[in-house]
Design an enzyme around this catalytic site. Structure first.
Site, PDB file in Angstrom:
ATOM      1  N   CYS A  32       3.423  -1.132  -4.342  1.00 51.22           N
ATOM      2  CA  CYS A  32       3.166  -1.280  -5.562  1.00 51.22           C
ATOM      3  C   CYS A  32       3.623  -0.174  -6.470  1.00 51.22           C
ATOM      4  CB  CYS A  32       1.433  -1.484  -5.516  1.00 51.22           C
ATOM      5  SG  CYS A  32       0.751  -1.484  -7.507  1.00 51.22           S
ATOM      6  N   GLU A  66      -3.187   3.046   1.853  1.00 51.33           N
ATOM      7  CA  GLU A  66      -2.473   3.608   0.637  1.00 51.33           C
ATOM      8  C   GLU A  66      -2.915   5.082   0.538  1.00 51.33           C
ATOM      9  OE1 GLU A  66      -3.579   3.977  -4.010  1.00 51.33           O
ATOM     10  OE2 GLU A  66      -3.987   2.168  -3.322  1.00 51.33           O
ATOM     11  N   HIS A 122       0.946  -1.255   0.073  1.00 50.88           N
ATOM     12  CA  HIS A 122       0.002   0.022  -0.106  1.00 50.88           C
ATOM     13  C   HIS A 122       0.928   1.334   0.130  1.00 50.88           C
ATOM     14  CE1 HIS A 122      -2.063  -3.250   2.255  1.00 50.88           C
ATOM     15  NE2 HIS A 122      -3.049  -2.956   1.351  1.00 50.88           N
ATOM     16  N   SER A 181      -6.094  -9.125  -4.118  1.00 50.34           N
ATOM     17  CA  SER A 181      -5.248  -9.583  -3.395  1.00 50.34           C
ATOM     18  C   SER A 181      -5.529 -10.944  -2.581  1.00 50.34           C
ATOM     19  CB  SER A 181      -5.352  -8.794  -1.839  1.00 50.34           C
ATOM     20  OG  SER A 181      -6.716  -8.321  -1.475  1.00 50.34           O
ATOM     21  N   SER A 229     -10.222  -5.793   2.376  1.00 51.49           N
ATOM     22  CA  SER A 229      -9.553  -5.377   1.186  1.00 51.49           C
ATOM     23  C   SER A 229     -10.676  -4.493   0.364  1.00 51.49           C
ATOM     24  CB  SER A 229      -9.483  -6.642   0.337  1.00 51.49           C
ATOM     25  OG  SER A 229      -9.380  -6.623  -0.933  1.00 51.49           O
TER      26      SER A 229
END
Length: 313
Positions: free
Chosen positions: A100, A130, A78, A270, A226
Site C-alpha cells: 500500500c 505490516e 502489508h 479488506s 484482518s
C-alpha cells in the site's frame, strides 16, 4: 420470518484504495503471465479473496524458498522488510510490489528518521506483517509498543532524538492515549504528519460511530486476521452494541436477531463488496428488513499500478 427490521449500511465500508490496488496487481499479473503467480503472505487479509485467487492459480507463501527460481512474485499490501527484498533478489524472482502506498510512505519516513539519527518508536501489533515490514526497514533503532502501559517501560532520556510512527491500520482515535502519553513523557518527540495516517481506517471507524445510535446490533464483514476489521468489531462493542465479525454467510446465526429492530452492517477495508452483498442477502433470509444506506464520506483516492507491471510482456 422475524418481524420487520431495518438494515443500515455504513458509508464508507469495504475496500480502500490500497487494497483495490493490491488486488488489481494480482489480477493483472494473472492476465499477463498466467498461473502460477506467487504472493508473499496473503495479498490482503480476507479469506474470501484468498480462496478465489487460489482457485485461479495464485500460490500464497510465507517462505520464499518455496518459490521456484525466476518465478513471478508479488509482495502483499502489508509491505515487506529489506531482508525479504534481498532474498527475492537472491532467488532471481520477478517482483511486483503491491505494498500500500501509505505503508510505503511510512517505510520511507522510517529510513529518513534513522538517517537523521532518530530512535523510532512504532505503535502497532506484534507479529502483524505490516509491523514486521516497517520495522524491517532499519536495524535495532526501532522499538515496538502495543499499548499504553508499554510507554512507561521505555528507557529513553529527554535528550534522545525520538520519533514515532504507527501501523496504518490503527486510527488516530485508537492511538490517541498512547501518543499523548509519549508526548507527555518525551515532549521533544517527532510526530508523523496527519496525512501519513490511513484515511480508510479512520473513515470506517467514524462510520460505525455514526451508525451506532441507530442500531441494536452490528455485523462487521471481514476475516479474523484482518486488523482493521477486528477494530471495527471492538469499536462497536465499546459503544455497547453487540457486534459480530463474519467472513461468510454460514456464520450468521438466527439467535442474534431476536429482539433486534435495527441492524447495522459494515465491512473492513479488506472485505469485498461482493461478500458484503452475500451477507446482506443472508440476513434478509432471516429478517424481513428494508435496507437503508447511510450518508458518509465519499472516498475518491486512487493509486496507480506499478509501471513495471503495466509494461510487462
Amino acid at each position: 420470518m422475524i418481524s420487520s427490521k431495518t438494515i443500515y449500511l455504513a458509508q464508507p465500508r469495504g475496500f480502500c484504495a490500497g487494497v483495490e490496488r493490491a488486488i488489481l496487481i494480482v489480477e493483472e499479473a494473472l492476465k499477463r503471465f498466467g498461473a502460477p503467480i506467487y504472493v508473499r503472505h496473503e495479498i490482503i487479509h480476507n479469506a474470501y479473496v484468498v480462496k478465489d485467487f487460489e482457485s485461479r492459480g495464485v500460490v500464497f507463501v510465507n517462505d520464499l524458498s518455496l518459490v521456484p527460481k525466476g518465478a513471478i512474485l508479488i509482495f502483499s499490501a502489508h509491505g515487506v522488510s529489506k531482508a525479504v527484498r534481498f532474498e527475492a533478489d537472491e532467488h532471481e524472482l520477478t517482483v511486483f510490489d503491491a505494498t500500500c502506498p501509505l505503508v510505503a510512505k511510512v517505510h520511507a519516513e522510517v529510513v529518513r528518521l534513522k538517517e537523521r539519527g532518530y530512535q523510532i518508536i512504532m505503535i502497532g501489533h506484534h507479529g502483524h506483517p505490516e509491523v514486521e515490514g516497517t520495522m524491517g526497514q532499519v536495524d535495532a533503532s526501532i522499538h515496538l509498543i502495543e499499548c499504553l502501559s508499554d510507554v512507561a517501560k521505555l528507557k529513553f532520556s529527554e535528550s534522545d532524538l525520538l520519533a514515532y510512527v504507527t501501523q496504518t491500520t490503527l486510527s488516530i482515535d485508537e492511538t490517541h492515549e498512547i501518543t499523548a502519553a509519549l508526548v507527555r513523557r518525551y515532549p521533544q518527540i517527532h510526530a508523523p504528519k496527519r496525512q501519513d495516517i490511513c484515511y480508510a481506517t479512520q473513515n470506517r471507524q467514524d462510520a460505525v460511530k455514526a451508525m451506532a445510535p441507530q442500531v441494536d446490533l452490528i455485523i462487521v464483514v471481514g476475516s479474523q486476521n484482518s486488523s482493521n476489521s477486528k477494530r471495527l468489531q471492538e469499536l462497536a462493542s465499546s459503544l455497547h452494541i453487540p457486534a459480530y465479525l463474519v467472513d461468510e454467510p454460514s456464520q450468521i446465526q438466527n439467535k442474534w436477531f431476536r429482539g433486534v429492530a435495527n441492524i447495522g452492517i459494515t465491512a473492513g477495508a479488506s472485505a469485498p463488496e461482493a461478500l458484503t452483498a452475500k451477507i446482506i442477502e443472508a440476513v434478509g433470509v432471516i429478517c424481513k428488513a428494508k435496507i437503508l444506506a447511510m450518508d458518509g464520506v465519499e472516498e475518491n483516492v486512487n493509486f496507480s499500478l506499478p509501471k513495471s507491471l503495466l509494461e510487462a510482456a
